[in-house]
Scaffold this active site. Structure first.
Site, PDB file in Angstrom:
ATOM      1  N   GLY A 135       1.469  -2.503  -6.321  1.00 33.80           N
ATOM      2  CA  GLY A 135       1.355  -1.211  -5.666  1.00 33.80           C
ATOM      3  C   GLY A 135      -0.033  -0.630  -5.870  1.00 33.80           C
ATOM      4  N   GLY A 136      -0.160   0.276  -6.833  1.00 33.14           N
ATOM      5  CA  GLY A 136      -1.403   1.024  -7.052  1.00 33.14           C
ATOM      6  C   GLY A 136      -2.658   0.160  -7.098  1.00 33.14           C
TER       7      GLY A 136
ATOM      8  N   TRP B 126       0.827  -1.219   0.000  1.00 27.47           N
ATOM      9  CA  TRP B 126       0.000   0.000   0.000  1.00 27.47           C
ATOM     10  C   TRP B 126       0.855   1.261   0.000  1.00 27.47           C
ATOM     11  CZ3 TRP B 126      -4.455  -1.100   4.109  1.00 27.47           C
ATOM     12  CH2 TRP B 126      -5.204  -2.194   3.668  1.00 27.47           C
ATOM     13  N   LYS B 127       2.149   1.123   0.244  1.00 27.08           N
ATOM     14  CA  LYS B 127       3.057   2.279   0.314  1.00 27.08           C
ATOM     15  C   LYS B 127       2.508   3.293   1.327  1.00 27.08           C
ATOM     16  CE  LYS B 127       4.636   1.130  -4.286  1.00 27.08           C
ATOM     17  NZ  LYS B 127       5.176   1.559  -5.591  1.00 27.08           N
TER      18      LYS B 127
ATOM     19  N   GLU C 151      12.034   2.222  -3.770  1.00 25.62           N
ATOM     20  CA  GLU C 151      11.727   3.563  -3.245  1.00 25.62           C
ATOM     21  C   GLU C 151      12.555   3.840  -1.990  1.00 25.62           C
ATOM     22  OE1 GLU C 151       7.489   3.083  -3.215  1.00 25.62           O
ATOM     23  OE2 GLU C 151       7.507   3.121  -5.418  1.00 25.62           O
TER      24      GLU C 151
ATOM     25  N   HIS D 179      12.956  -2.237  -0.979  1.00 27.61           N
ATOM     26  CA  HIS D 179      12.151  -1.697  -2.083  1.00 27.61           C
ATOM     27  C   HIS D 179      12.923  -0.564  -2.753  1.00 27.61           C
ATOM     28  CE1 HIS D 179       8.921   0.228  -4.309  1.00 27.61           C
ATOM     29  NE2 HIS D 179       8.235  -0.902  -4.166  1.00 27.61           N
TER      30      HIS D 179
ATOM     31  N   SER E 158       3.447  -2.099 -12.131  1.00 29.73           N
ATOM     32  CA  SER E 158       2.228  -1.864 -12.913  1.00 29.73           C
ATOM     33  C   SER E 158       1.434  -3.139 -13.190  1.00 29.73           C
ATOM     34  CB  SER E 158       2.557  -1.129 -14.213  1.00 29.73           C
ATOM     35  OG  SER E 158       3.140   0.131 -13.945  1.00 29.73           O
TER      36      SER E 158
ATOM     37  N   GLU F 144      11.381  -6.028  -9.312  1.00 29.12           N
ATOM     38  CA  GLU F 144      10.591  -4.841  -9.652  1.00 29.12           C
ATOM     39  C   GLU F 144      11.457  -3.873 -10.453  1.00 29.12           C
ATOM     40  OE1 GLU F 144       7.089  -4.352  -6.698  1.00 29.12           O
ATOM     41  OE2 GLU F 144       8.794  -3.224  -5.936  1.00 29.12           O
TER      42      GLU F 144
END
Ligand code: 13P
Length: 251
Positions: A234-235, A12-13, A101, A99, A213, A169
């Site tokens: 993710g999204g 969910w970040k 990020e 990750h 994605s 990823e």
């Protein structure tokens, strides 16, 4: 060799407050109960503040809960950080480490990622260890070398198929709507498998997830690629219908 059960993990970040996060988790848990379970294992990784209420809301449903990061140390003067044991106590069975990020936003090195994965193992958590090249590295033809180097530096001693999952990823595919092609994914996952088999006794049983994605519309094709053992989403994991479509795309 035993079949590797697929793992569909939602990251969910830094999204969601309590009402929405708990409602989303409850929705997924309800679908899982109604379906009597799925062939794939299902995991959500909410922001740290939501782990406890989400874990309570989904208890007994079969929906697993994980963290998005942990500190390499078991405790001490580390303001703002969370230890693996704290995640375990809050209801986590898994934690994402390394990750891209975090590698980018916080300058995390392979050595730090390895220490975090070791801390996760010590607390009884499964480490979901992320690797992946940037767009510039791919354009230079370095994707395989970058991923192999990250694996070499980030997998801690003591890693096994039971306590470690790898997530490939590609950075250029994260949040961009640009998914790696099944051929790109097949090539890198085969390379990761070969590295795992070379490095670990249980390397052939370690699950390798694809992330970048992934959505309902492309999940079926991606999950059918050899050596793709699930997805890190993710999204699309923030929408119950999309995440469920991905979860149910696995045979
Ligand atoms: P998206 O699915 O939004 O591209 O994010 C992938 C990801 O980073 C999961 O960890």
């Amino acid at each position: 060799m035993a079949k590797r059960r697929k793992l569909i993990a939602g990251n969910w970040k830094m999204n969601g407050l309590k009402a929405d996060g708990v409602a989303l988790a409850r929705d997924l848990a309800g679908r899982l109960r109604a379906a009597g379970g799925l062939p794939a294992e299902l995991l959500v990784c909410p922001p740290a503040t939501l782990i406890w209420p989400v874990a309570e809301a989904v208890a007994g449903s079969g929906l697993a809960v994980g963290g998005q990061d942990c500190h390499p140390m078991a405790g001490g003067a580390h303001t703002g950080d969370i230890s693996a044991a704290m995640l375990a106590e809050a209801g986590c069975g898994h934690v994402i480490v390394g990750h891209s990020e975090r590698r980018q936003d916080h300058g995390e090195s392979d050595a730090l990622v390895a220490a975090k994965a070791a801390a996760a193992h010590a607390a009884g958590l499964v480490a979901i260890l992320c690797v992946g090249e940037t767009g510039a590295e791919r354009d230079r033809g370095e994707a395989g070398a970058v991923v192999a180097r990250q694996l070499g530096g980030s997998i801690p001693a003591g890693a096994t198929a039971a306590n470690t999952v790898i997530a490939y990823e590609p950075v250029w595919a994260i949040g961009t709507g640009r998914t790696a092609t099944p051929a790109d994914v097949a090539e890198i996952h085969a390379l990761i498998r070969a590295e795992l088999v070379r490095r670990l006794e249980t390397g052939s049983a370690v699950r390798i997830l694809y992330g970048g994605s992934v959505k309902g519309a492309n999940a079926g094709a991606l999950m059918a690629v050899p050596d793709v053992d699930g997805a890190l989403v993710g999204g699309a994991s923030l929408k119950a219908d999309e995440f469920w479509a991905i979860a149910t795309s696995c045979p």
